[in-house]
Design an enzyme around this catalytic site. Structure first.
Site, PDB file in Angstrom:
ATOM      1  N   GLN A 110       0.287   9.258  11.008  1.00  0.00           N
ATOM      2  CA  GLN A 110       0.806   8.078  10.315  1.00  0.00           C
ATOM      3  C   GLN A 110       2.190   7.668  10.800  1.00  0.00           C
ATOM      4  O   GLN A 110       2.696   6.607  10.411  1.00  0.00           O
ATOM      5  CB  GLN A 110       0.847   8.317   8.794  1.00  0.00           C
ATOM      6  N   TYR A 111       2.805   8.473  11.655  1.00  0.00           N
ATOM      7  CA  TYR A 111       4.105   8.119  12.224  1.00  0.00           C
ATOM      8  C   TYR A 111       3.960   7.399  13.568  1.00  0.00           C
ATOM      9  O   TYR A 111       4.964   7.058  14.205  1.00  0.00           O
ATOM     10  CB  TYR A 111       4.969   9.366  12.408  1.00  0.00           C
ATOM     11  N   ARG A 139       0.228  -1.860   5.929  1.00  0.00           N
ATOM     12  CA  ARG A 139       1.282  -0.902   5.653  1.00  0.00           C
ATOM     13  C   ARG A 139       2.607  -1.511   6.092  1.00  0.00           C
ATOM     14  O   ARG A 139       2.647  -2.399   6.943  1.00  0.00           O
ATOM     15  CB  ARG A 139       1.032   0.393   6.428  1.00  0.00           C
ATOM     16  N   HIS A 140       3.704  -1.018   5.526  1.00  0.00           N
ATOM     17  CA  HIS A 140       5.033  -1.439   5.976  1.00  0.00           C
ATOM     18  C   HIS A 140       5.264  -0.994   7.412  1.00  0.00           C
ATOM     19  O   HIS A 140       4.548  -0.143   7.958  1.00  0.00           O
ATOM     20  CB  HIS A 140       6.107  -0.849   5.063  1.00  0.00           C
ATOM     21  N   ARG A 143       9.751   3.215   9.604  1.00  0.00           N
ATOM     22  CA  ARG A 143      10.864   3.484   8.694  1.00  0.00           C
ATOM     23  C   ARG A 143      11.571   4.776   9.059  1.00  0.00           C
ATOM     24  O   ARG A 143      11.104   5.559   9.883  1.00  0.00           O
ATOM     25  CB  ARG A 143      10.343   3.601   7.256  1.00  0.00           C
ATOM     26  N   THR A 146      11.693   9.900   4.606  1.00  0.00           N
ATOM     27  CA  THR A 146      12.012   9.853   3.189  1.00  0.00           C
ATOM     28  C   THR A 146      13.286  10.662   2.941  1.00  0.00           C
ATOM     29  O   THR A 146      13.701  11.471   3.784  1.00  0.00           O
ATOM     30  CB  THR A 146      10.871  10.433   2.349  1.00  0.00           C
ATOM     31  N   ARG A 223      11.281  -1.238   1.438  1.00  0.00           N
ATOM     32  CA  ARG A 223      10.761  -1.332   2.798  1.00  0.00           C
ATOM     33  C   ARG A 223       9.447  -2.112   2.852  1.00  0.00           C
ATOM     34  O   ARG A 223       9.136  -2.720   3.886  1.00  0.00           O
ATOM     35  CB  ARG A 223      10.579   0.054   3.409  1.00  0.00           C
ATOM     36  N   LYS A 357      -3.963  13.272   5.247  1.00  0.00           N
ATOM     37  CA  LYS A 357      -4.437  12.024   4.641  1.00  0.00           C
ATOM     38  C   LYS A 357      -5.836  12.183   4.066  1.00  0.00           C
ATOM     39  O   LYS A 357      -6.113  11.757   2.941  1.00  0.00           O
ATOM     40  CB  LYS A 357      -4.423  10.888   5.677  1.00  0.00           C
ATOM     41  N   HIS A 417       1.384   0.973   1.208  1.00  0.00           N
ATOM     42  CA  HIS A 417       1.767   2.228   1.853  1.00  0.00           C
ATOM     43  C   HIS A 417       0.548   2.891   2.500  1.00  0.00           C
ATOM     44  O   HIS A 417      -0.601   2.577   2.164  1.00  0.00           O
ATOM     45  CB  HIS A 417       2.360   3.200   0.831  1.00  0.00           C
ATOM     46  N   ASP A 418       0.812   3.874   3.362  1.00  0.00           N
ATOM     47  CA  ASP A 418      -0.281   4.558   4.052  1.00  0.00           C
ATOM     48  C   ASP A 418      -1.188   5.328   3.104  1.00  0.00           C
ATOM     49  O   ASP A 418      -2.417   5.316   3.252  1.00  0.00           O
ATOM     50  CB  ASP A 418       0.261   5.476   5.151  1.00  0.00           C
TER      51      ASP A 418
END
EC number: 3.1.3.8
Length: 523
Positions: A110-111, A139-140, A143, A146, A223, A357, A417-418
Protein backbone atom coordinates in the site's frame (compact mmCIF):
# COMPACT_ATOMS: atom_id res chain seq x y z
CA UNK A 1 -5.45 28.56 -4.56
CA UNK A 2 -8.92 28.93 -3.18
CA UNK A 3 -10.18 26.08 -1.11
CA UNK A 4 -11.83 23.55 -3.37
CA UNK A 5 -14.32 22.95 -0.58
CA UNK A 6 -17.67 24.64 -0.31
CA UNK A 7 -19.11 23.06 2.81
CA UNK A 8 -22.58 21.68 2.24
CA UNK A 9 -22.84 19.54 5.35
CA UNK A 10 -24.51 21.03 8.40
CA UNK A 11 -24.62 19.73 11.94
CA UNK A 12 -27.60 17.44 12.03
CA UNK A 13 -28.69 13.85 12.44
CA UNK A 14 -25.98 11.26 12.54
CA UNK A 15 -22.90 13.30 13.25
CA UNK A 16 -22.98 15.49 10.17
CA UNK A 17 -20.65 18.46 10.44
CA UNK A 18 -19.75 21.64 8.62
CA UNK A 19 -16.13 21.94 7.59
CA UNK A 20 -13.86 24.48 6.01
CA UNK A 21 -10.48 23.38 4.75
CA UNK A 22 -7.64 25.04 2.94
CA UNK A 23 -5.24 22.78 1.03
CA UNK A 24 -1.55 22.97 1.81
CA UNK A 25 0.38 22.52 -1.42
CA UNK A 26 3.81 21.99 0.04
CA UNK A 27 5.07 20.61 3.31
CA UNK A 28 8.66 21.71 2.91
CA UNK A 29 9.19 21.84 6.65
CA UNK A 30 8.57 18.09 6.82
CA UNK A 31 10.44 17.05 3.70
CA UNK A 32 13.83 18.71 3.74
CA UNK A 33 16.76 16.73 2.52
CA UNK A 34 18.84 15.06 5.17
CA UNK A 35 21.98 16.26 3.38
CA UNK A 36 21.07 19.44 1.56
CA UNK A 37 23.30 20.51 -1.30
CA UNK A 38 22.89 24.14 -0.25
CA UNK A 39 23.03 25.76 3.15
CA UNK A 40 20.11 28.18 3.04
CA UNK A 41 18.46 30.00 5.91
CA UNK A 42 14.83 29.60 6.95
CA UNK A 43 13.79 32.96 5.46
CA UNK A 44 14.99 31.94 1.99
CA UNK A 45 13.25 28.59 2.26
CA UNK A 46 10.07 30.40 3.22
CA UNK A 47 10.31 32.71 0.20
CA UNK A 48 10.81 29.78 -2.15
CA UNK A 49 7.94 27.90 -0.50
CA UNK A 50 5.60 30.90 -0.98
CA UNK A 51 6.65 31.27 -4.63
CA UNK A 52 5.93 27.59 -5.23
CA UNK A 53 2.47 27.96 -3.71
CA UNK A 54 1.83 31.09 -5.76
CA UNK A 55 2.84 29.31 -8.94
CA UNK A 56 0.50 26.42 -8.17
CA UNK A 57 -2.30 28.82 -7.31
CA UNK A 58 -2.02 30.76 -10.55
CA UNK A 59 -1.36 27.85 -12.84
CA UNK A 60 -3.80 25.27 -11.36
CA UNK A 61 -2.08 22.67 -13.47
CA UNK A 62 0.66 20.11 -13.24
CA UNK A 63 3.86 21.47 -11.77
CA UNK A 64 6.87 21.12 -14.04
CA UNK A 65 10.45 22.18 -13.46
CA UNK A 66 10.81 24.96 -16.03
CA UNK A 67 14.12 25.52 -17.75
CA UNK A 68 13.73 29.27 -18.05
CA UNK A 69 12.32 32.36 -16.39
CA UNK A 70 12.07 33.49 -12.80
CA UNK A 71 9.50 30.88 -11.77
CA UNK A 72 11.58 28.11 -13.29
CA UNK A 73 14.68 29.28 -11.44
CA UNK A 74 12.80 29.50 -8.16
CA UNK A 75 11.33 26.02 -8.59
CA UNK A 76 14.73 24.61 -9.46
CA UNK A 77 16.30 26.18 -6.37
CA UNK A 78 13.41 25.07 -4.17
CA UNK A 79 13.67 21.45 -5.16
CA UNK A 80 17.47 21.55 -5.09
CA UNK A 81 17.24 22.67 -1.47
CA UNK A 82 14.46 20.43 -0.18
CA UNK A 83 14.94 17.57 -2.62
CA UNK A 84 17.33 14.63 -2.68
CA UNK A 85 20.99 15.23 -3.46
CA UNK A 86 21.56 11.58 -4.34
CA UNK A 87 22.56 11.13 -8.01
CA UNK A 88 19.58 8.85 -8.62
CA UNK A 89 16.97 8.79 -11.34
CA UNK A 90 14.31 11.50 -11.34
CA UNK A 91 10.79 10.20 -11.72
CA UNK A 92 9.14 13.29 -13.18
CA UNK A 93 7.46 11.66 -16.17
CA UNK A 94 3.69 11.79 -16.43
CA UNK A 95 3.86 9.04 -19.04
CA UNK A 96 5.64 6.76 -16.60
CA UNK A 97 3.23 7.58 -13.79
CA UNK A 98 5.75 9.36 -11.57
CA UNK A 99 7.33 6.09 -10.42
CA UNK A 100 10.99 5.24 -10.16
CA UNK A 101 12.37 1.74 -10.68
CA UNK A 102 8.99 0.00 -11.21
CA UNK A 103 10.64 -3.38 -10.63
CA UNK A 104 10.94 -2.18 -7.01
CA UNK A 105 8.26 0.46 -6.48
CA UNK A 106 5.44 -1.80 -7.63
CA UNK A 107 6.25 -4.11 -4.73
CA UNK A 108 5.82 -1.77 -1.78
CA UNK A 109 2.28 -2.87 -0.95
CA UNK A 110 0.00 0.00 0.00
CA UNK A 111 3.04 2.30 0.08
CA UNK A 112 3.59 1.90 -3.67
CA UNK A 113 2.94 5.04 -5.71
CA UNK A 114 -0.04 4.60 -8.01
CA UNK A 115 0.66 2.68 -11.20
CA UNK A 116 -1.54 1.29 -13.95
CA UNK A 117 -1.92 -2.45 -13.42
CA UNK A 118 -1.76 -4.52 -16.56
CA UNK A 119 -5.21 -5.78 -17.51
CA UNK A 120 -5.90 -9.20 -19.01
CA UNK A 121 -9.23 -7.82 -20.26
CA UNK A 122 -9.12 -4.89 -22.71
CA UNK A 123 -9.71 -1.58 -20.93
CA UNK A 124 -11.05 0.32 -23.94
CA UNK A 125 -14.79 0.91 -24.06
CA UNK A 126 -16.16 -1.95 -26.19
CA UNK A 127 -17.33 -1.19 -29.72
CA UNK A 128 -20.89 0.10 -30.04
CA UNK A 129 -20.97 0.95 -26.32
CA UNK A 130 -21.23 4.30 -24.59
CA UNK A 131 -20.41 5.09 -20.95
CA UNK A 132 -23.44 6.58 -19.18
CA UNK A 133 -22.20 6.63 -15.57
CA UNK A 134 -18.80 6.65 -13.86
CA UNK A 135 -17.97 6.47 -10.15
CA UNK A 136 -14.43 6.83 -8.84
CA UNK A 137 -13.52 5.60 -5.36
CA UNK A 138 -10.05 6.91 -4.58
CA UNK A 139 -7.46 6.59 -1.87
CA UNK A 140 -5.61 9.75 -0.85
CA UNK A 141 -2.24 10.47 -2.39
CA UNK A 142 1.16 9.61 -0.97
CA UNK A 143 1.65 10.74 2.61
CA UNK A 144 4.08 10.85 5.49
CA UNK A 145 4.03 7.96 7.97
CA UNK A 146 1.38 8.01 10.65
CA UNK A 147 2.36 9.71 13.91
CA UNK A 148 2.98 6.38 15.64
CA UNK A 149 5.09 5.04 12.79
CA UNK A 150 7.13 8.22 12.39
CA UNK A 151 8.11 8.04 16.07
CA UNK A 152 9.03 4.39 15.64
CA UNK A 153 11.15 5.03 12.54
CA UNK A 154 12.92 7.94 14.19
CA UNK A 155 13.72 5.78 17.22
CA UNK A 156 15.22 3.10 14.96
CA UNK A 157 17.49 5.63 13.23
CA UNK A 158 18.53 7.18 16.56
CA UNK A 159 19.43 3.76 17.96
CA UNK A 160 21.51 2.95 14.88
CA UNK A 161 23.38 6.25 15.19
CA UNK A 162 24.01 5.61 18.88
CA UNK A 163 25.28 2.06 18.49
CA UNK A 164 26.80 1.45 15.05
CA UNK A 165 30.57 1.50 15.01
CA UNK A 166 31.21 1.99 11.28
CA UNK A 167 29.37 2.49 8.00
CA UNK A 168 30.51 1.42 4.56
CA UNK A 169 29.33 0.72 1.03
CA UNK A 170 25.59 1.12 0.42
CA UNK A 171 25.13 1.80 4.13
CA UNK A 172 27.44 4.81 4.33
CA UNK A 173 24.61 7.30 3.76
CA UNK A 174 22.93 6.27 7.02
CA UNK A 175 25.71 7.91 9.04
CA UNK A 176 24.57 11.38 7.96
CA UNK A 177 20.88 10.57 7.49
CA UNK A 178 18.67 12.78 9.63
CA UNK A 179 15.11 11.57 10.05
CA UNK A 180 12.90 14.45 8.90
CA UNK A 181 9.64 12.87 7.76
CA UNK A 182 6.48 14.41 9.11
CA UNK A 183 3.33 12.67 10.27
CA UNK A 184 0.06 11.91 8.48
CA UNK A 185 0.24 14.74 5.95
CA UNK A 186 -0.05 14.54 2.17
CA UNK A 187 3.32 15.03 0.47
CA UNK A 188 3.98 17.24 -2.56
CA UNK A 189 4.41 14.04 -4.56
CA UNK A 190 1.04 12.83 -3.26
CA UNK A 191 -0.61 16.10 -4.24
CA UNK A 192 0.71 15.69 -7.77
CA UNK A 193 -0.58 12.12 -7.89
CA UNK A 194 -4.08 13.40 -7.19
CA UNK A 195 -3.85 16.22 -9.73
CA UNK A 196 -2.83 13.59 -12.28
CA UNK A 197 -5.75 11.41 -11.21
CA UNK A 198 -8.30 14.18 -11.70
CA UNK A 199 -6.92 14.94 -15.14
CA UNK A 200 -6.96 11.27 -16.10
CA UNK A 201 -10.56 10.83 -14.94
CA UNK A 202 -11.66 13.78 -17.06
CA UNK A 203 -9.92 12.40 -20.15
CA UNK A 204 -11.12 8.84 -19.57
CA UNK A 205 -14.76 9.94 -19.38
CA UNK A 206 -14.49 13.01 -21.58
CA UNK A 207 -17.91 12.55 -23.20
CA UNK A 208 -19.49 12.88 -19.74
CA UNK A 209 -16.93 15.22 -18.18
CA UNK A 210 -17.52 17.96 -20.72
CA UNK A 211 -21.14 18.32 -19.66
CA UNK A 212 -21.16 17.10 -16.04
CA UNK A 213 -19.25 18.04 -12.90
CA UNK A 214 -18.77 15.12 -10.51
CA UNK A 215 -20.59 15.06 -7.19
CA UNK A 216 -17.73 14.89 -4.69
CA UNK A 217 -17.50 13.46 -1.17
CA UNK A 218 -14.50 13.03 1.08
CA UNK A 219 -13.83 11.43 4.40
CA UNK A 220 -12.85 14.10 6.88
CA UNK A 221 -9.14 13.52 7.54
CA UNK A 222 -6.99 16.38 6.24
CA UNK A 223 -4.96 14.32 3.80
CA UNK A 224 -8.12 12.87 2.27
CA UNK A 225 -9.78 16.27 1.92
CA UNK A 226 -6.64 17.76 0.38
CA UNK A 227 -6.44 14.82 -2.01
CA UNK A 228 -9.99 15.45 -3.13
CA UNK A 229 -9.17 19.13 -3.65
CA UNK A 230 -6.07 18.31 -5.69
CA UNK A 231 -8.14 15.87 -7.75
CA UNK A 232 -10.64 18.60 -8.58
CA UNK A 233 -7.73 20.83 -9.58
CA UNK A 234 -6.62 18.26 -12.15
CA UNK A 235 -10.16 17.67 -13.40
CA UNK A 236 -10.76 21.41 -13.78
CA UNK A 237 -7.43 21.99 -15.57
CA UNK A 238 -8.19 19.18 -18.03
CA UNK A 239 -11.58 20.71 -18.73
CA UNK A 240 -9.99 24.10 -19.43
CA UNK A 241 -7.50 22.47 -21.78
CA UNK A 242 -10.28 20.65 -23.56
CA UNK A 243 -12.95 23.33 -23.78
CA UNK A 244 -10.98 26.57 -23.26
CA UNK A 245 -13.70 27.50 -20.79
CA UNK A 246 -12.90 28.15 -17.13
CA UNK A 247 -16.34 29.16 -15.89
CA UNK A 248 -17.49 25.72 -14.74
CA UNK A 249 -18.30 26.50 -11.11
CA UNK A 250 -14.81 25.77 -9.84
CA UNK A 251 -14.00 25.33 -6.98
CA UNK A 252 -16.60 22.57 -6.85
CA UNK A 253 -18.87 21.79 -3.93
CA UNK A 254 -17.78 18.90 -1.74
CA UNK A 255 -19.42 16.98 1.10
CA UNK A 256 -17.02 16.19 3.95
CA UNK A 257 -18.03 13.37 6.29
CA UNK A 258 -16.64 13.47 9.82
CA UNK A 259 -14.22 10.83 11.07
CA UNK A 260 -14.97 11.67 14.71
CA UNK A 261 -15.61 8.72 16.99
CA UNK A 262 -19.15 7.43 16.50
CA UNK A 263 -19.65 9.08 13.13
CA UNK A 264 -21.68 7.32 10.48
CA UNK A 265 -19.22 7.36 7.59
CA UNK A 266 -19.14 4.87 4.72
CA UNK A 267 -15.69 6.15 3.74
CA UNK A 268 -14.09 5.48 7.12
CA UNK A 269 -14.70 2.46 9.34
CA UNK A 270 -15.22 2.87 13.09
CA UNK A 271 -18.79 2.01 14.06
CA UNK A 272 -18.58 -1.79 14.22
CA UNK A 273 -17.47 -2.36 17.82
CA UNK A 274 -16.66 -6.05 17.46
CA UNK A 275 -14.44 -5.32 14.46
CA UNK A 276 -12.63 -2.38 16.05
CA UNK A 277 -11.93 -4.16 19.34
CA UNK A 278 -11.48 -7.68 17.95
CA UNK A 279 -8.20 -9.52 17.37
CA UNK A 280 -5.93 -8.06 14.71
CA UNK A 281 -5.85 -10.97 12.32
CA UNK A 282 -3.83 -8.93 9.85
CA UNK A 283 -1.00 -8.38 12.31
CA UNK A 284 -1.05 -12.06 13.26
CA UNK A 285 -0.69 -13.19 9.64
CA UNK A 286 2.11 -10.69 9.08
CA UNK A 287 3.98 -11.80 12.21
CA UNK A 288 4.19 -15.36 10.91
CA UNK A 289 5.48 -14.24 7.52
CA UNK A 290 8.04 -11.86 9.10
CA UNK A 291 9.44 -14.76 11.13
CA UNK A 292 10.08 -16.61 7.87
CA UNK A 293 11.42 -14.04 5.41
CA UNK A 294 13.01 -11.38 7.64
CA UNK A 295 15.75 -13.24 9.62
CA UNK A 296 18.27 -13.51 6.72
CA UNK A 297 17.76 -9.82 5.95
CA UNK A 298 18.24 -8.86 9.60
CA UNK A 299 21.43 -10.92 9.74
CA UNK A 300 22.84 -9.14 6.70
CA UNK A 301 21.89 -5.69 8.01
CA UNK A 302 23.57 -6.39 11.34
CA UNK A 303 26.70 -7.62 9.58
CA UNK A 304 26.92 -4.39 7.58
CA UNK A 305 25.92 -2.18 10.52
CA UNK A 306 28.16 -3.58 13.28
CA UNK A 307 26.76 -2.89 16.71
CA UNK A 308 23.19 -2.25 15.53
CA UNK A 309 21.71 -5.56 16.72
CA UNK A 310 18.55 -4.85 14.76
CA UNK A 311 15.38 -6.79 15.43
CA UNK A 312 13.02 -8.13 12.76
CA UNK A 313 10.67 -5.23 13.47
CA UNK A 314 13.48 -2.72 12.92
CA UNK A 315 14.35 -4.47 9.67
CA UNK A 316 10.82 -3.82 8.43
CA UNK A 317 11.16 -0.23 9.65
CA UNK A 318 14.20 0.25 7.41
CA UNK A 319 12.34 -1.28 4.48
CA UNK A 320 9.43 1.11 5.13
CA UNK A 321 11.84 4.04 4.92
CA UNK A 322 12.45 3.26 1.25
CA UNK A 323 8.92 4.09 0.02
CA UNK A 324 8.33 6.82 2.58
CA UNK A 325 11.52 8.72 1.77
CA UNK A 326 10.87 8.24 -1.93
CA UNK A 327 7.39 9.78 -1.88
CA UNK A 328 8.65 12.56 0.41
CA UNK A 329 10.69 13.74 -2.56
CA UNK A 330 8.59 16.06 -4.77
CA UNK A 331 9.49 14.04 -7.87
CA UNK A 332 9.59 10.62 -6.25
CA UNK A 333 13.36 10.25 -6.45
CA UNK A 334 14.35 6.80 -5.26
CA UNK A 335 15.67 6.76 -1.69
CA UNK A 336 19.05 5.11 -0.99
CA UNK A 337 17.26 2.92 1.58
CA UNK A 338 15.78 1.06 -1.39
CA UNK A 339 19.20 -0.21 -2.50
CA UNK A 340 19.75 -2.07 0.77
CA UNK A 341 17.37 -4.83 -0.28
CA UNK A 342 17.13 -7.26 -3.20
CA UNK A 343 14.28 -7.59 -5.69
CA UNK A 344 13.27 -10.88 -4.11
CA UNK A 345 13.16 -9.23 -0.70
CA UNK A 346 10.89 -6.50 -2.06
CA UNK A 347 8.53 -9.18 -3.36
CA UNK A 348 8.44 -10.68 0.13
CA UNK A 349 7.83 -7.23 1.61
CA UNK A 350 4.96 -6.68 -0.82
CA UNK A 351 3.44 -9.99 0.23
CA UNK A 352 3.78 -8.91 3.87
CA UNK A 353 1.60 -5.87 3.16
CA UNK A 354 -0.84 -7.97 1.13
CA UNK A 355 -1.33 -10.31 4.09
CA UNK A 356 -2.02 -7.32 6.33
CA UNK A 357 -4.78 -5.99 4.06
CA UNK A 358 -6.37 -9.34 3.23
CA UNK A 359 -6.55 -10.58 6.82
CA UNK A 360 -7.07 -7.18 8.37
CA UNK A 361 -9.85 -5.72 6.20
CA UNK A 362 -10.68 -8.15 3.39
CA UNK A 363 -12.18 -11.61 3.14
CA UNK A 364 -9.55 -12.95 5.56
CA UNK A 365 -11.25 -11.10 8.42
CA UNK A 366 -14.72 -12.36 9.41
CA UNK A 367 -16.04 -8.79 9.75
CA UNK A 368 -13.78 -7.15 7.15
CA UNK A 369 -16.26 -7.09 4.22
CA UNK A 370 -18.98 -5.85 6.58
CA UNK A 371 -17.09 -2.54 6.88
CA UNK A 372 -17.70 -1.97 3.15
CA UNK A 373 -21.43 -2.70 3.14
CA UNK A 374 -22.59 0.90 3.66
CA UNK A 375 -20.72 2.27 0.66
CA UNK A 376 -21.82 -0.67 -1.48
CA UNK A 377 -25.46 0.10 -0.73
CA UNK A 378 -24.86 3.75 -1.61
CA UNK A 379 -23.35 2.63 -4.89
CA UNK A 380 -26.42 0.50 -5.61
CA UNK A 381 -28.59 3.58 -5.01
CA UNK A 382 -26.55 5.60 -7.49
CA UNK A 383 -26.50 2.85 -10.11
CA UNK A 384 -30.25 2.27 -9.90
CA UNK A 385 -31.38 5.83 -9.14
CA UNK A 386 -33.25 4.67 -6.04
CA UNK A 387 -33.01 5.77 -2.36
CA UNK A 388 -30.30 4.21 -0.19
CA UNK A 389 -31.49 1.09 1.61
CA UNK A 390 -29.03 0.46 4.42
CA UNK A 391 -28.92 0.14 8.20
CA UNK A 392 -25.16 -0.13 8.70
CA UNK A 393 -22.62 2.71 8.44
CA UNK A 394 -24.53 5.12 6.19
CA UNK A 395 -25.35 8.60 7.43
CA UNK A 396 -29.09 8.58 6.83
CA UNK A 397 -29.37 12.35 7.30
CA UNK A 398 -26.91 13.02 4.49
CA UNK A 399 -28.10 10.19 2.27
CA UNK A 400 -31.69 11.35 2.60
CA UNK A 401 -31.08 14.82 1.16
CA UNK A 402 -30.67 15.60 -2.54
CA UNK A 403 -28.08 18.28 -1.76
CA UNK A 404 -25.78 15.85 0.06
CA UNK A 405 -26.61 12.62 -1.77
CA UNK A 406 -28.04 13.39 -5.20
CA UNK A 407 -29.35 10.60 -7.40
CA UNK A 408 -29.49 10.55 -11.18
CA UNK A 409 -25.97 11.93 -11.62
CA UNK A 410 -23.52 10.87 -14.30
CA UNK A 411 -20.24 11.33 -12.41
CA UNK A 412 -19.42 10.67 -8.75
CA UNK A 413 -16.11 10.92 -6.89
CA UNK A 414 -15.47 9.63 -3.35
CA UNK A 415 -12.19 9.83 -1.43
CA UNK A 416 -11.19 7.47 1.34
CA UNK A 417 -8.42 5.29 2.81
CA UNK A 418 -6.74 2.03 1.80
CA UNK A 419 -8.27 -0.01 4.61
CA UNK A 420 -11.78 1.14 3.79
CA UNK A 421 -11.30 0.49 0.08
CA UNK A 422 -10.11 -3.03 0.89
CA UNK A 423 -13.31 -3.68 2.83
CA UNK A 424 -15.45 -2.15 0.08
CA UNK A 425 -13.82 -4.33 -2.57
CA UNK A 426 -14.66 -7.37 -0.47
CA UNK A 427 -18.27 -6.25 0.03
CA UNK A 428 -18.55 -5.77 -3.75
CA UNK A 429 -17.42 -9.35 -4.31
CA UNK A 430 -14.22 -8.32 -6.07
CA UNK A 431 -11.30 -10.76 -5.79
CA UNK A 432 -13.84 -13.36 -4.66
CA UNK A 433 -11.87 -16.11 -6.39
CA UNK A 434 -8.82 -15.39 -4.22
CA UNK A 435 -8.46 -18.30 -1.83
CA UNK A 436 -7.20 -17.70 1.73
CA UNK A 437 -3.64 -16.46 1.45
CA UNK A 438 -0.81 -18.57 2.81
CA UNK A 439 1.25 -16.87 5.50
CA UNK A 440 4.18 -19.27 5.33
CA UNK A 441 4.83 -19.19 1.58
CA UNK A 442 4.96 -16.19 -0.74
CA UNK A 443 2.33 -16.10 -3.47
CA UNK A 444 2.35 -13.82 -6.48
CA UNK A 445 -0.65 -12.31 -8.24
CA UNK A 446 -0.98 -15.28 -10.58
CA UNK A 447 -1.58 -17.41 -7.50
CA UNK A 448 -3.81 -14.91 -5.67
CA UNK A 449 -6.14 -14.36 -8.64
CA UNK A 450 -4.90 -10.82 -9.15
CA UNK A 451 -5.01 -9.69 -5.54
CA UNK A 452 -2.22 -7.77 -3.81
CA UNK A 453 -2.01 -4.63 -1.72
CA UNK A 454 0.04 -2.87 -4.42
CA UNK A 455 -2.43 -3.82 -7.16
CA UNK A 456 -5.49 -2.78 -5.16
CA UNK A 457 -4.69 0.06 -2.74
CA UNK A 458 -1.40 1.87 -3.52
CA UNK A 459 -1.13 5.57 -2.80
CA UNK A 460 -3.67 7.40 -5.01
CA UNK A 461 -5.42 4.11 -5.82
CA UNK A 462 -8.63 4.46 -7.79
CA UNK A 463 -11.50 2.14 -8.65
CA UNK A 464 -13.86 3.05 -11.50
CA UNK A 465 -17.39 1.65 -11.57
CA UNK A 466 -18.96 2.19 -14.98
CA UNK A 467 -22.37 1.77 -16.55
CA UNK A 468 -22.62 1.53 -20.31
CA UNK A 469 -25.25 1.10 -22.97
CA UNK A 470 -24.37 -1.20 -25.83
CA UNK A 471 -26.02 -1.99 -29.13
CA UNK A 472 -28.07 -5.17 -28.90
CA UNK A 473 -28.24 -5.12 -25.07
CA UNK A 474 -31.61 -4.58 -23.40
CA UNK A 475 -30.18 -3.18 -20.19
CA UNK A 476 -27.14 -1.24 -19.10
CA UNK A 477 -23.96 -3.15 -18.34
CA UNK A 478 -21.63 -2.65 -15.37
CA UNK A 479 -17.84 -2.87 -15.41
CA UNK A 480 -15.28 -2.33 -12.61
CA UNK A 481 -11.65 -1.28 -13.03
CA UNK A 482 -9.17 -1.11 -10.17
CA UNK A 483 -6.05 0.89 -11.02
CA UNK A 484 -6.79 0.49 -14.74
CA UNK A 485 -7.22 -3.27 -14.53
CA UNK A 486 -10.64 -4.63 -15.49
CA UNK A 487 -11.63 -6.88 -12.59
CA UNK A 488 -13.57 -10.00 -13.69
CA UNK A 489 -17.10 -9.93 -12.26
CA UNK A 490 -17.53 -13.61 -11.57
CA UNK A 491 -20.28 -13.42 -8.96
CA UNK A 492 -22.76 -12.02 -11.49
CA UNK A 493 -21.72 -14.09 -14.48
CA UNK A 494 -19.56 -11.48 -16.15
CA UNK A 495 -18.82 -11.77 -19.86
CA UNK A 496 -15.41 -12.01 -21.51
CA UNK A 497 -15.15 -8.20 -21.38
CA UNK A 498 -15.67 -8.16 -17.62
CA UNK A 499 -19.26 -6.86 -17.70
CA UNK A 500 -22.51 -7.85 -16.03
CA UNK A 501 -26.01 -6.64 -16.67
CA UNK A 502 -27.07 -4.05 -14.11
CA UNK A 503 -29.75 -6.31 -12.69
CA UNK A 504 -27.39 -9.25 -12.27
CA UNK A 505 -24.73 -7.02 -10.74
CA UNK A 506 -27.11 -5.65 -8.11
CA UNK A 507 -28.49 -9.13 -7.46
CA UNK A 508 -24.95 -10.40 -6.82
CA UNK A 509 -24.56 -7.89 -3.99
CA UNK A 510 -26.88 -9.78 -1.69
CA UNK A 511 -24.28 -9.75 1.10
CA UNK A 512 -24.37 -5.95 1.22
CA UNK A 513 -28.10 -5.61 0.57
CA UNK A 514 -28.71 -7.93 3.52
CA UNK A 515 -26.50 -5.85 5.82
CA UNK A 516 -23.50 -8.16 5.73
CA UNK A 517 -22.80 -9.30 9.27
CA UNK A 518 -23.70 -5.99 10.84
CA UNK A 519 -25.76 -7.79 13.48
CA UNK A 520 -22.50 -9.24 14.79
CA UNK A 521 -20.91 -5.84 15.32
CA UNK A 522 -22.41 -5.18 18.74
CA UNK A 523 -22.49 -8.56 20.46
Amino acid sequence: MKSALAATVTTAGQHAHKYEAVPSFAHAENHRENRSVLDVDEETLGILDRHLKTFQTQNRRRVYIMGFGVVGTLLFLYWAIVGWSQPTQSCDSVKDGYECRPEISRFWGQYSPYFAVESEIPTAVPDQCQITFAQILSRHGARDPTAGKTAQYNATIERIHASVESYSGDYAFIKDYNYSLGADQLTVFGQQEMINSGEKFYKTYKSLSRRNTPFIRSSGQDRVVESAQNWTQGFHAARIDDLSESNDGYPYNMVIISEATGSNNTLDHGLCTAFESGPDTGDAAQATWISIFAPPITERLNKNLPGANLTATETINLMDLCPYNTVASPLGTLSPFCNLFTLSEWHSYDYLQTLGKYYGYGWGNALGPTQGVGFTNELIARLTNTPVDDHTSTNRTLDGEAATFPLGGRLYADFSHDNDMTAIFAALGLYNSTRPLLNTTREDTSETAGYSAAWSVPFAARAYVEKMTCAGEREELVRVLVNDRVVPLETCGGDVLGRCGLGAFVESLGFARGGGKWDQCFV
